[in-house]
Write a protein that holds these residues in place. Structure first.
Motif, short mmCIF file in Angstrom:
data_model
loop_
_atom_site.label_atom_id
_atom_site.label_comp_id
_atom_site.label_asym_id
_atom_site.label_seq_id
_atom_site.Cartn_x
_atom_site.Cartn_y
_atom_site.Cartn_z
N VAL A 1 5.54 4.97 -4.84
CA VAL A 1 6.85 5.58 -4.61
C VAL A 1 7.17 5.59 -3.12
CG1 VAL A 1 8.06 7.80 -4.64
CG2 VAL A 1 6.99 6.94 -6.72
N ASN A 2 6.22 6.04 -2.31
CA ASN A 2 6.46 6.11 -0.87
C ASN A 2 6.57 4.73 -0.25
OD1 ASN A 2 6.51 8.95 -0.64
ND2 ASN A 2 4.30 9.05 -0.63
N TRP A 3 5.69 3.81 -0.65
CA TRP A 3 5.75 2.45 -0.11
C TRP A 3 7.09 1.80 -0.45
CZ3 TRP A 3 0.23 1.02 -2.17
CH2 TRP A 3 -0.73 1.53 -1.29
N SER A 4 7.50 1.93 -1.70
CA SER A 4 8.73 1.29 -2.13
C SER A 4 9.94 1.86 -1.40
CB SER A 4 8.89 1.46 -3.65
OG SER A 4 10.09 0.89 -4.10
N ALA A 5 10.01 3.18 -1.28
CA ALA A 5 11.14 3.81 -0.61
C ALA A 5 11.23 3.37 0.84
CB ALA A 5 11.03 5.33 -0.71
N ASN A 6 10.09 3.35 1.54
CA ASN A 6 10.09 2.97 2.95
C ASN A 6 10.34 1.48 3.15
OD1 ASN A 6 9.13 5.32 4.93
ND2 ASN A 6 8.11 5.61 2.96
N PHE A 7 9.68 0.66 2.33
CA PHE A 7 9.83 -0.78 2.45
C PHE A 7 11.28 -1.20 2.22
CE2 PHE A 7 9.69 -5.18 1.14
CZ PHE A 7 8.68 -5.75 1.89
N SER A 8 11.87 -0.69 1.14
CA SER A 8 13.24 -1.10 0.82
C SER A 8 14.23 -0.59 1.86
CB SER A 8 13.63 -0.59 -0.58
OG SER A 8 13.62 0.83 -0.62
N PHE B 1 1.62 -2.33 5.16
CA PHE B 1 2.02 -3.66 4.70
C PHE B 1 1.53 -4.78 5.61
CE2 PHE B 1 4.56 -1.28 1.75
CZ PHE B 1 4.54 -2.09 0.63
N TYR B 2 0.66 -4.46 6.54
CA TYR B 2 -0.17 -5.50 7.13
C TYR B 2 -1.22 -5.93 6.11
CZ TYR B 2 1.46 -5.15 11.96
OH TYR B 2 2.21 -5.21 13.11
N PHE B 3 -1.55 -5.03 5.17
CA PHE B 3 -2.68 -5.26 4.28
C PHE B 3 -2.30 -5.23 2.81
CE2 PHE B 3 -3.90 -3.09 8.18
CZ PHE B 3 -4.78 -4.02 8.72
N TYR B 4 -1.21 -4.55 2.46
CA TYR B 4 -0.81 -4.46 1.06
C TYR B 4 0.22 -5.55 0.78
CZ TYR B 4 -0.75 -2.24 -3.45
OH TYR B 4 -0.92 -1.99 -4.79
N PRO B 5 0.11 -6.23 -0.37
CA PRO B 5 1.00 -7.38 -0.64
C PRO B 5 2.45 -6.97 -0.82
CG PRO B 5 -0.37 -6.87 -2.55
CD PRO B 5 -0.89 -6.04 -1.43
N PRO B 6 3.38 -7.75 -0.24
CA PRO B 6 4.79 -7.33 -0.23
C PRO B 6 5.64 -7.84 -1.38
CG PRO B 6 4.50 -9.19 1.22
CD PRO B 6 3.14 -8.90 0.63
N ALA B 7 5.20 -8.89 -2.09
CA ALA B 7 6.08 -9.57 -3.05
C ALA B 7 6.72 -8.62 -4.07
CB ALA B 7 5.33 -10.70 -3.75
N PRO B 8 5.97 -7.71 -4.73
CA PRO B 8 6.62 -6.83 -5.71
C PRO B 8 7.70 -5.95 -5.11
CG PRO B 8 4.23 -6.80 -5.98
CD PRO B 8 4.51 -7.49 -4.69
N TYR B 9 7.54 -5.59 -3.83
CA TYR B 9 8.49 -4.67 -3.21
C TYR B 9 9.75 -5.39 -2.75
CZ TYR B 9 4.47 -1.73 -3.61
OH TYR B 9 3.43 -1.03 -4.12
N TYR B 10 9.64 -6.68 -2.45
CA TYR B 10 10.86 -7.46 -2.23
C TYR B 10 11.67 -7.51 -3.52
CZ TYR B 10 9.71 -9.31 2.41
OH TYR B 10 9.44 -9.45 3.74
N ALA B 11 10.98 -7.73 -4.63
CA ALA B 11 11.69 -7.84 -5.91
C ALA B 11 12.45 -6.57 -6.23
CB ALA B 11 10.69 -8.17 -7.02
N THR B 12 11.83 -5.43 -6.05
CA THR B 12 12.49 -4.17 -6.44
C THR B 12 13.44 -3.66 -5.37
OG1 THR B 12 10.49 -3.07 -5.66
CG2 THR B 12 10.70 -3.40 -8.02
N SER B 13 13.30 -4.11 -4.11
CA SER B 13 14.22 -3.66 -3.07
C SER B 13 15.65 -4.10 -3.36
CB SER B 13 13.78 -4.20 -1.70
OG SER B 13 12.58 -3.59 -1.28
N PHE B 14 15.80 -5.20 -4.09
CA PHE B 14 17.15 -5.65 -4.42
C PHE B 14 17.84 -4.72 -5.42
CE2 PHE B 14 15.14 -9.67 -3.01
CZ PHE B 14 15.98 -9.92 -1.93
N LEU B 15 17.08 -3.80 -6.02
CA LEU B 15 17.68 -2.83 -6.93
C LEU B 15 18.21 -1.61 -6.19
CD1 LEU B 15 14.88 -2.94 -9.66
CD2 LEU B 15 17.11 -4.03 -9.79
N ARG B 16 17.87 -1.48 -4.92
CA ARG B 16 18.25 -0.29 -4.17
C ARG B 16 19.76 -0.07 -4.11
NH1 ARG B 16 15.75 2.96 -0.26
NH2 ARG B 16 17.19 3.93 1.20
#
Length: 559
Positions: free
Chosen positions: A17-24, A49-64
């Motif tokens: 939840v926190n990663w997604s909110a901040n990343f998006s 996100f130097y270490f955690y993979p970003p691809a899923p969060y790019y996908a869901t950021s478009f829903l923001r």
């Protein structure tokens, strides 16, 4: 999940939840690849996100834009999970229908959707968002290997393989590490004596190409781990691989989650084994080889999850970072559903009492799957609540992503910065005006200081406070030592005007400190790209350009 989103009933939901909110948020503010999350850890920042993979969060950021700020937390992840499930079924069907036609392929893909580890464990119990997305790319990689063997030439299959493996690597590294030998074995097996070396070579090339596509993430993630507390991944006993084997840690009398995992693994293996029994001998050589490959992988994944597989976990480099042997259930699920599809394809052609017996046993096994799913969904429905305020307040990150300079628990660092708990800190500022740490999230907890005079006195005015750039104006009548409320991480650099100044982490808290002479100064602090980041971008851009060139060429290439 679409209606309620990620929440309190899932093990890892807090972090996602926190990663997604901040990343998006940072992505929509114009940062192409948000590696440093500014508001994590109570506003001290995180290099997650130097270490955690970003691809899923790019996908869901478009829903923001659709779901808004509120939806940027739990509901955005719920919608992203629905999308990941749909794509996993689509890619599984796309792979299976090349060899098993009609409703059998559709049934195998459907089973892949509601397999208990996929649905009950990863989604509704664990909230393992990245691993959930990894399910979507596993069939795509195998479909690419299939394409290498087509008479039209290897270009299209190579593209699918490279893109699928690149997406997998940028989605979930543990799944990538466990899965990497599987497409190689697949290519070796389906090539037969005539073409196995050629197919294996093309497969290695495609996987290397895919790794190049994901290099922008993989290179920093694999080479900068000493800069964070990565040992926390295996420090706790319950996170160590030797404490998570089937029959020892996972057994029917264990606590609820581990007992559930036991039955999920056993049920998945049983469906795969029964599908193989239903399949029987095959006249088609290509299908026969793929069935044999499925059986080998099915037993190999089970072996890895048993104590018998401990030497593999002990001696293979980096495998310990996978943490849990039962993560191999994702690959077990894919092969079990493949064997199920082949078995159903043969079953519909049979007849008599044996056909009815085989179908009845399979129905009972799949009913067990449904029962395990229902239990997880029922628990989720009864206990799930939206992300609470404390999740979005302090936003504490996973321990393994704290910078290495943080030598005390994160809670102690945050308490030291809370104004209301330490009113004497007010004396370090002029005119009683406290420069407060800017925050994107609206919280009701105590405000946190943006800067603190460790030695000396003066005033601070914040001019800029962005994820990778901070600028403040400092006025001091005498030399001072200033501490900024942001964690130090390799790559942060400081300038006083145009002159560089030394920046270092505080001895215990790991916060950035700098010394300034008397006078008025504009202090600028930036997180610069490391050479590894530049190299990762370069490799990814070249690999992406190769995708475009080969893709355009393959459209006009003759068989």
């Amino acid at each position: 999940m679409l209606a309620r989103g990620f929440g309190t009933a899932q093990h890892d939901a807090r972090f996602h939840v926190n990663w997604s909110a901040n990343f998006s948020r940072q992505l929509w503010e114009g940062e192409v690849y948000p590696r440093w999350l500014m508001d994590m850890n109570g506003g001290l920042g995180s290099p997650a996100f130097y270490f955690y993979p970003p691809a899923p969060y790019y996908a869901t950021s478009f829903l923001r834009p659709v779901l808004g700020e509120e939806g940027a937390s739990g509901r955005m992840l719920g919608a992203g999970a629905a999308l990941a499930l749909f794509l996993s079924g689509l890619t599984a069907w796309g792979w299976m229908q090349r060899w098993v036609k009609g409703w059998a392929a559709l049934a195998g893909a459907g089973a892949y959707l509601f397999a208990p580890y996929h649905l009950a464990a990863d989604l509704y119990a664990r909230g393992a968002y990245a691993e959930l997305w990894a399910f979507a790319w596993l069939p795509l990689v195998l479909s690419g290997v299939d394409g290498l063997a087509e008479e039209r030439g290897p270009a299209r299959g190579l593209l699918r393989l490279a893109c699928g493996f690149g997406l997998l690597a940028a989605t979930h590294l543990p799944a990538t590490l466990l899965f990497s030998p599987v497409p190689l074995v697949y290519a070796w097996w389906l090539g037969g004596r005539e073409a196995r070396w050629r197919l294996a070579g093309w497969t290695v090339a495609g996987m290397a190409w895919g790794a190049g596509l994901a290099a922008v993430y993989v290179l920093p993630a694999m080479t900068l781990q000493e800069l964070v507390s990565m040992s926390a991944l295996t420090n706790a006993p319950n996170l160590q691989y030797d404490r998570n084997f089937l029959l020892t840690a996972l057994h029917p009398q264990g606590e609820a989650f581990r007992a559930g995992l036991f039955w999920q693994i056993v049920g998945t293996f049983a469906v795969g084994a029964w599908g193989f029994m239903m399949a029987g001998p095959k006249e088609d050589a290509g299908l026969r080889r793929r069935v044999a490959w499925g059986v080998v992988v099915l037993y190999a994944m089970l072996f890895l999850m048993l104590p018998l597989g401990e030497p593999v976990w002990k001696h293979v480099p980096k495998l310990k970072l996978v943490q849990f042997p039962w993560r191999a259930t994702a690959i077990l699920t894919l092969t079990a559903c493949w064997l199920l599809a082949v078995g159903l394809h043969s079953w519909q052609q049979g007849g008599g009492w044996w056909r009815r017996v085989m179908g009845g046993v399979l129905a009972a096994l799949l009913a067990g799957w449904v029962w395990l799913d229902i239990q997880a969904i029922r628990h989720f429905a009864q206990h799930n609540q939206p992300p609470p305020a404390d999740w979005l307040g302090r936003q504490e990150d996973a321990a393994e992503y704290l910078p290495a300079g943080v030598r005390v628990p994160l809670g102690l660092v945050l308490e030291e910065l809370e104004v209301n708990r330490h009113p004497e800190r007010v004396n370090h500022y002029t005119d009683g005006i406290l420069p407060l740490l800017p925050r994107a999230a609206v919280v009701n907890d105590q405000a946190r200081l943006a800067a603190l005079f460790v030695e000396g006195r003066g005033s601070v005015t914040i001019k800029e406070w962005r994820p990778r750039r901070v600028q403040v104006v400092v006025e001091a009548p005498a030399p001072v030592k200033l501490q900024l409320s942001r964690f130090y991480f390799e790559g942060w650099r400081a300038w006083r005007g145009v002159s560089p100044v030394k920046l270092w982490p505080a001895p215990l808290s790991g916060l950035m400190q700098v010394e300034l002479p008397a006078g008025r100064h504009t202090l600028r602090v930036e997180l610069k790209w490391s050479p590894v980041e530049w190299a990762g971008w370069a490799v990814t851009m070249v690999s992406g350009l190769a995708v475009v060139v080969v893709g355009l060429h393959s459209r006009h290439a003759r068989p």
